[in-house]
Design an enzyme around this catalytic site. Structure first.
Site, PDB file in Angstrom:
ATOM      1  N   GLU A 103       6.394   3.091 -14.962  1.00  0.00           N
ATOM      2  CA  GLU A 103       6.997   4.192 -14.233  1.00  0.00           C
ATOM      3  C   GLU A 103       8.273   3.670 -13.564  1.00  0.00           C
ATOM      4  O   GLU A 103       8.239   2.585 -12.994  1.00  0.00           O
ATOM      5  CB  GLU A 103       6.056   4.752 -13.153  1.00  0.00           C
TER       6      GLU A 103
ATOM      7  N   GLY B 103       3.740  -0.620  -4.117  1.00  0.00           N
ATOM      8  CA  GLY B 103       2.371  -0.880  -3.674  1.00  0.00           C
ATOM      9  C   GLY B 103       1.410  -1.012  -4.844  1.00  0.00           C
ATOM     10  O   GLY B 103       0.676  -1.992  -4.963  1.00  0.00           O
ATOM     11  N   ALA B 104       1.416  -0.026  -5.725  1.00  0.00           N
ATOM     12  CA  ALA B 104       0.499  -0.043  -6.853  1.00  0.00           C
ATOM     13  C   ALA B 104       0.900   1.035  -7.844  1.00  0.00           C
ATOM     14  O   ALA B 104       1.785   1.847  -7.564  1.00  0.00           O
ATOM     15  CB  ALA B 104      -0.930   0.194  -6.378  1.00  0.00           C
ATOM     16  N   MET B 105       0.212   1.047  -8.994  1.00  0.00           N
ATOM     17  CA  MET B 105       0.579   1.985 -10.046  1.00  0.00           C
ATOM     18  C   MET B 105      -0.660   2.533 -10.721  1.00  0.00           C
ATOM     19  O   MET B 105      -1.564   1.790 -11.085  1.00  0.00           O
ATOM     20  CB  MET B 105       1.492   1.260 -11.051  1.00  0.00           C
TER      21      MET B 105
ATOM     22  N   ASN C  20      -1.601   3.642 -13.639  1.00  0.00           N
ATOM     23  CA  ASN C  20      -1.803   3.649 -15.099  1.00  0.00           C
ATOM     24  C   ASN C  20      -3.214   4.094 -15.457  1.00  0.00           C
ATOM     25  O   ASN C  20      -4.185   3.674 -14.828  1.00  0.00           O
ATOM     26  CB  ASN C  20      -1.585   2.242 -15.659  1.00  0.00           C
TER      27      ASN C  20
ATOM     28  N   HIS D 167      -5.097   6.516  -3.105  1.00  0.00           N
ATOM     29  CA  HIS D 167      -3.913   7.180  -3.659  1.00  0.00           C
ATOM     30  C   HIS D 167      -3.866   7.013  -5.183  1.00  0.00           C
ATOM     31  O   HIS D 167      -3.729   7.996  -5.922  1.00  0.00           O
ATOM     32  CB  HIS D 167      -2.659   6.595  -3.012  1.00  0.00           C
ATOM     33  N   GLU D 168      -4.001   5.781  -5.637  1.00  0.00           N
ATOM     34  CA  GLU D 168      -3.907   5.531  -7.085  1.00  0.00           C
ATOM     35  C   GLU D 168      -5.074   6.187  -7.804  1.00  0.00           C
ATOM     36  O   GLU D 168      -4.907   6.757  -8.888  1.00  0.00           O
ATOM     37  CB  GLU D 168      -3.863   4.031  -7.396  1.00  0.00           C
TER      38      GLU D 168
ATOM     39  N   HIS E 173      -4.543   9.883  -8.235  1.00  0.00           N
ATOM     40  CA  HIS E 173      -3.561  10.192  -9.276  1.00  0.00           C
ATOM     41  C   HIS E 173      -4.229  10.478 -10.623  1.00  0.00           C
ATOM     42  O   HIS E 173      -3.621  11.092 -11.486  1.00  0.00           O
ATOM     43  CB  HIS E 173      -2.598   9.020  -9.474  1.00  0.00           C
TER      44      HIS E 173
HETATM   45  N1  0A1 Z   1       3.464   5.982  -8.887  1.00  0.00           N
HETATM   46  C1  0A1 Z   1       3.280   4.887  -7.982  1.00  0.00           C
HETATM   47  C2  0A1 Z   1       4.544   4.369  -7.438  1.00  0.00           C
HETATM   48  C3  0A1 Z   1       5.334   3.453  -8.269  1.00  0.00           C
HETATM   49  C4  0A1 Z   1       6.569   3.825  -8.684  1.00  0.00           C
HETATM   50  C5  0A1 Z   1       7.395   2.960  -9.359  1.00  0.00           C
HETATM   51  C6  0A1 Z   1       6.916   1.691  -9.595  1.00  0.00           C
HETATM   52  O1  0A1 Z   1       7.675   0.753 -10.203  1.00  0.00           O
HETATM   53  C7  0A1 Z   1       8.992   0.868 -10.182  1.00  0.00           C
HETATM   54  C8  0A1 Z   1       5.670   1.301  -9.194  1.00  0.00           C
HETATM   55  C9  0A1 Z   1       4.881   2.190  -8.536  1.00  0.00           C
HETATM   56  C10 0A1 Z   1       2.536   5.399  -6.782  1.00  0.00           C
HETATM   57  O2  0A1 Z   1       2.856   6.472  -6.286  1.00  0.00           O
HETATM   58  O3  0A1 Z   1       1.663   4.725  -6.304  1.00  0.00           O
HETATM   59 ZN    ZN Z   2       1.748   7.919  -6.064  1.00  0.00          ZN
END
Ligand code: 0A1
Ligand code: ZN
Length: 877
Positions: free
Chosen positions: A128, A268-270, A272, A304-305, A308
């Protein structure tokens, strides 16, 4: 990445994709010097696209070393395609075909932490928003959703663990000590949710039984030394899974849920699909090395993750202008969760402090943008407080306008109607509108108009008629690109507090609290039969992200502090009182008049400290004076020194006047129970450490107390608080030096604790801050390549140490400018975030204003500036 002519992308230009990718097969062959990526894409022309003959365009970065392209098994030659800075154009792609592409990439040289890269010894990905195009050529846009199968091949000894999204379907050993694993994700997803991990990792396992009795395997993968830091994340995960079933009716869908902790991560985290990748700072927690605040952050980010998985993955965004669709909603969901797990009022206050300090500042600065932006140069610059936190406030307002039942119905409809789709914010609001029958047309302006609305409230009491009028007027300051604003719909929760401290009935039904929707520029409410003028309690629970002004007397504020039935407003009355006192002191400091402390505030604080029936967590929050950062936000011109002096003077006066009460509170709150990161204990520790902070101003008491606490602390919360107290205290520097040494010895192997050690020193307000930071850059605990470390030292100094950063010589600015140039080539995202303090130059008086501008200009002049920084610097200048 390096892009001399950064383009602007507009929401109005959105077009559906010309091609779709039904299936994606990937093979990653990981070698020391390169990774061979083979992809096999089942492509077809999108029947919904207007154009029926356009060439196929696939995104792909310049770093991809293209080896081969085949269409339906036939190799195509270089004359059949063109490479551009952005990707690959294939002129004669059939309407329906399988395209095989082979590229080589060099993850070990990738310092941007986007795409496939190495964190210490392991491989991991971050896709992302647009990282997948650094892995292979692809339709890297969220509205292209595909079913992924991923095979990973690597050396078995170095990389025993091979992970990707979904379920494992095959694995085995091959020649030369290598092995492979194949994963299949049955849910269609955009490329930004793809993930891969290869490493030598240990795992903590648990399980969760869903509401329909399915058994889910839960795994947290970490380095072996961190196995003792996973319990809190695992518990948080299970709590989140249960909570999302109960609160939103959302059940987990795959058979396993994996979390991997990596040291080098930009955010913070992702989220996936099925394989969340976490910054170690957002997942690891242990009382010995982790503060209460960090424990709570872990709980919030894990939730949060996880949330998602529905708000983001099952229903995703059509394009990146819809980012708040998933982020605003998910932040709203995680804050509801944290409120339920801990104390709702405390959580609300913390969120509001954060919003008021940082989001309000963003909304008033050169990067101000709506919750749904309409243009961007670099999407990574729009993972902002506005999209996340203000976006969450907007969802919260929809909730309060609709009520619990309709809001849940709206969310159910949204999830069921759009499951498996990539949609827009409009679809979310539309679902809410449909179930409630409410017209949200005007409300939608919250998504389109930037800036923080201001509400000016005036009151009038007529002693003859016994009527009381409240007049609300709304306005919103001009922001870049938006000079005129139309009125918002603003839900204002309020009550009227009588002389006896009780809420007065507001209508014939006897309601004591009401939500009033302000939708015109000016509206007046009239209340009848009031024997005396009440004290209005406005914007209870912070029911809208606005600045509300009402000319309270200090007596009225003290009355609300003591009596308001709304916990948030009891706290807020105290903040308003403190602000009045501080603003007067700041004026005096600026004019170099003698500073005199307001005795009413002291009296109020005294009664807070004396009333043992109050919740310590609330007392702590009420004793916190607005931070310097918050004072900067609300100031028209930021007089850094005057603000610092005024606030320090107030703290000193409070400490001197209330030494006894402070000392006895400190003793009373000494913990006897074993450490637990739960709300009650956290509140007690917070108050005790707040009191310690005040006592540091009493020379004969503070340093000894802090030194004792430092040495006896059984947990990191108390240890770090004592360390910070010593480091910031002029008369305790002897102890501070010893404490820093001892800390370093004890925690040298604990990366996250050492980051805290860097941060405590970076934020020391004593003179010569810049010199200290420069010296620490040579310390082995620092490494500019690691985002956490860059933030702990450089970020903390520039954004949370104003008195040192904004020195009159401008050396702080010059320093930041150099660091940004250094990071420009290494990690554009970290660099771009670091620029923020300089962008606020307009609010500083001379000479700082000009010096900050010069620093920005120097950055702008740098050759080869990445577009992340270009966008921010250009907009700021
Ligand atoms: N979607 C993740 C946030 C996130 C966005 C970009 C990243 O790398 C550039 C990493 C994480 C969230 O909202 O937690
Ligand atoms: Zn998020």
């Amino acid at each position: 990445m390096k892009d001399a002519t950064a383009q602007t992308i507009y929401l109005k230009d959105y077009q559906v994709p010309e091609f779709l990718i039904d299936k994606t097969h990937l093979v990653f062959d990981l070698n020391d010097e390169f990774c061979r990526v083979r992809s096999s894409l089942s492509i077809r022309r999108n029947p919904e696209s207007q154009s029926s003959s356009s060439p196929l365009f696939l995104h792909g970065g310049a770093e991809l070393e293209l080896q081969k392209i085949e269409i339906d098994s036939a190799v195509i030659s270089e004359t059949d395609y063109q490479r551009t800075a952005e990707g690959l154009i294939i002129d004669q792609a059939p309407d329906n075909c399988v395209i095989n592409i082979e590229v080589l990439i060099k993850p070990h040289l990738n310092t941007t932490m986007m795409g496939l890269y190495k964190s210490r010894t392991m491989y991991c990905t971050q896709c992302e928003a647009e990282g997948f195009r650094n892995i292979t050529f692809y339709l890297d846009r969220p509205d292209v959703m595909s079913e992924f199968t991923t095979k990973i091949i690597a050396d078995k000894q170095q990389f025993p663990i091979l992970l990707s999204n979904g379920n494992p379907i095959d694995q085995g050993d091959i020649e030369n000590g290598r092995h492979f694993a194949t994963w299949h994700d049955p849910f269609k997803k955009p490329a930004y949710l793809f993930a891969l991990v290869a490493g030598d990792l240990s795992v903590v396992e648990d399980s969760f039984t869903t509401c329909t009795n399915r058994n889910i395997l839960l795994q947290i993968f970490v380095e072996e030394k961190d196995l003792n830091k996973c319990d809190h994340a695992m518990l948080s995960l299970k709590n989140s899974m249960r909570w999302d079933e109960q609160t939103y009716g959302r059940e987990y869908d795959l058979d396993r849920f994996m979390i991997v902790a990596v040291d080098d991560f930009n955010m913070g985290a992702m989220e996936n699909k099925g394989l969340n990748i976490f910054n170690t700072s957002a997942v690891l927690a242990n009382p010995k090395t982790t503060t209460d605040a960090a424990f709570q952050r872990v709980e919030g980010i894990v939730a949060h993750e996880y949330f998602h998985n529905w708000s983001g993955n099952r229903v995703t965004c059509r394009d990146w202008f819809q980012l708040s669709l998933k982020e605003g909603f998910t932040v709203y969901r995680d804050s509801q969760f944290s409120a339920d797990m801990n104390s709702p009022v405390v959580k609300r206050i913390e969120d509001v402090v954060y919003l008021r300090t940082h989001q309000f500042a963003e909304d008033a600065g050169p990067m101000s943008h709506p919750v749904q932006p309409d243009a961007y140069m670099e999407i990574n610059n729009f993972y902002t407080l506005t999209v996340y936190e203000k976006g969450a406030e907007v969802v919260g307002m929809i909730h309060s306008l609709l009520g619990d039942e309709k809001f849940r119905q709206g969310s159910d409809l949204y999830f069921s109607r759009h499951d498996g789709q990539a949609v827009t914010i409009e679809e979310f609001v539309g679902a809410m509108e449909e179930v409630s029958g409410q017209d949200l047309k005007q409300f939608r302006r919250w998504y389109k108009q930037s800036g923080t609305p201001v509400i000016d409230v005036t009151s009038h009491y007529d002693p003859e008629a016994k009527t009381y009028n409240l007049t609300f007027e709304q306005s919103c300051p001009a922001t870049p690109g938006q000079s005129q604003k139309k009125p918002f719909v603003i839900p204002i929760k309020f009550g009227l507090v009588g002389a006896d401290g009780r809420d007065l009935p507001l209508n014939n039904q006897g309601d004591q609290s009401m939500v009033f929707s302000l939708y015109e520029t000016s509206q007046t409410l009239v209340f009848e039969n009031l024997q005396q003028p009440p004290v209005p309690s406005l914007l209870r629970g912070f029911s809208a992200p606005v600045k509300l002004n009402y000319n309270y007397s200090s007596d009225q504020l003290a009355h609300l502090m003591a009596n308001d039935s709304d916990g948030f407003n009891r706290w807020d009355a105290g903040q308003k009182l403190s602000l009045q006192v501080l603003n007067k002191l700041i004026e005096d400091a600026k004019a170099e008049r003698e500073l005199v402390m307001d005795q009413q505030l002291i009296k109020v604080f005294k009664s807070l400290l004396s009333d043992h029936s109050l919740d310590p967590a609330m007392v702590n929050l009420m004793l916190q004076l607005p931070s310097e950062a918050q004072l900067h936000e609300q100031a028209e011109i930021i007089y850094v020194e005057a603000i610092h002096r005024a606030r320090q003077f107030a703290r000193q006066s409070i400490a001197t006047a209330l030494e006894q009460q402070l000392a006895s509170t400190y003793q009373r709150l000494t913990e006897t129970q074993d450490y637990a990161p739960e709300a009650n204990q956290i509140g007690r520790r917070a108050l005790r450490n707040c009191v310690l902070g005040y006592l540091m101003k009493v020379k004969t008491v503070g340093p000894e107390l802090a030194w004792q606490q430092f040495n006896n602390a059984s947990n990191m919360t108390d240890k770090a608080a004592a360390l910070s107290a010593l480091v910031n205290c002029e008369t305790a520097q002897n102890y501070a030096t010893q404490a820093l040494k001892a800390f370093e010895q004890d925690y040298c192997d604990e990366t996250l604790a050492m980051n805290l050690w860097l941060q405590v020193q970076a934020t020391s307000q004593l003179p010569e801050g810049l010199e200290r930071v420069q010296a620490l850059m040579e310390h082995s605990a620092f490494n500019i390549n690691n985002p956490n470390k860059a933030r702990s030292l450089l970020g903390a100094f520039c954004s949370a140490n104003p008195i040192n950063f904004h020195n009159k010589e401008g050396s702080g600015y010059e320093f930041l400018q150099q660091q940004i140039i250094a990071l420009n080539a290494l990690n554009p995202q970290v660099a771009a975030r670091l620029v923020t303090p300089l962008t606020r130059w307009k609010k500083l008086p001379e000479p700082n204003c000009q010096l900050m501008r010069d620093a920005l200009q120097q950055i702008a002049n740098h050759k080869g500036l990445v577009k992340d920084i270009q966008e921010i610097v250009t907009k700021s200048l």
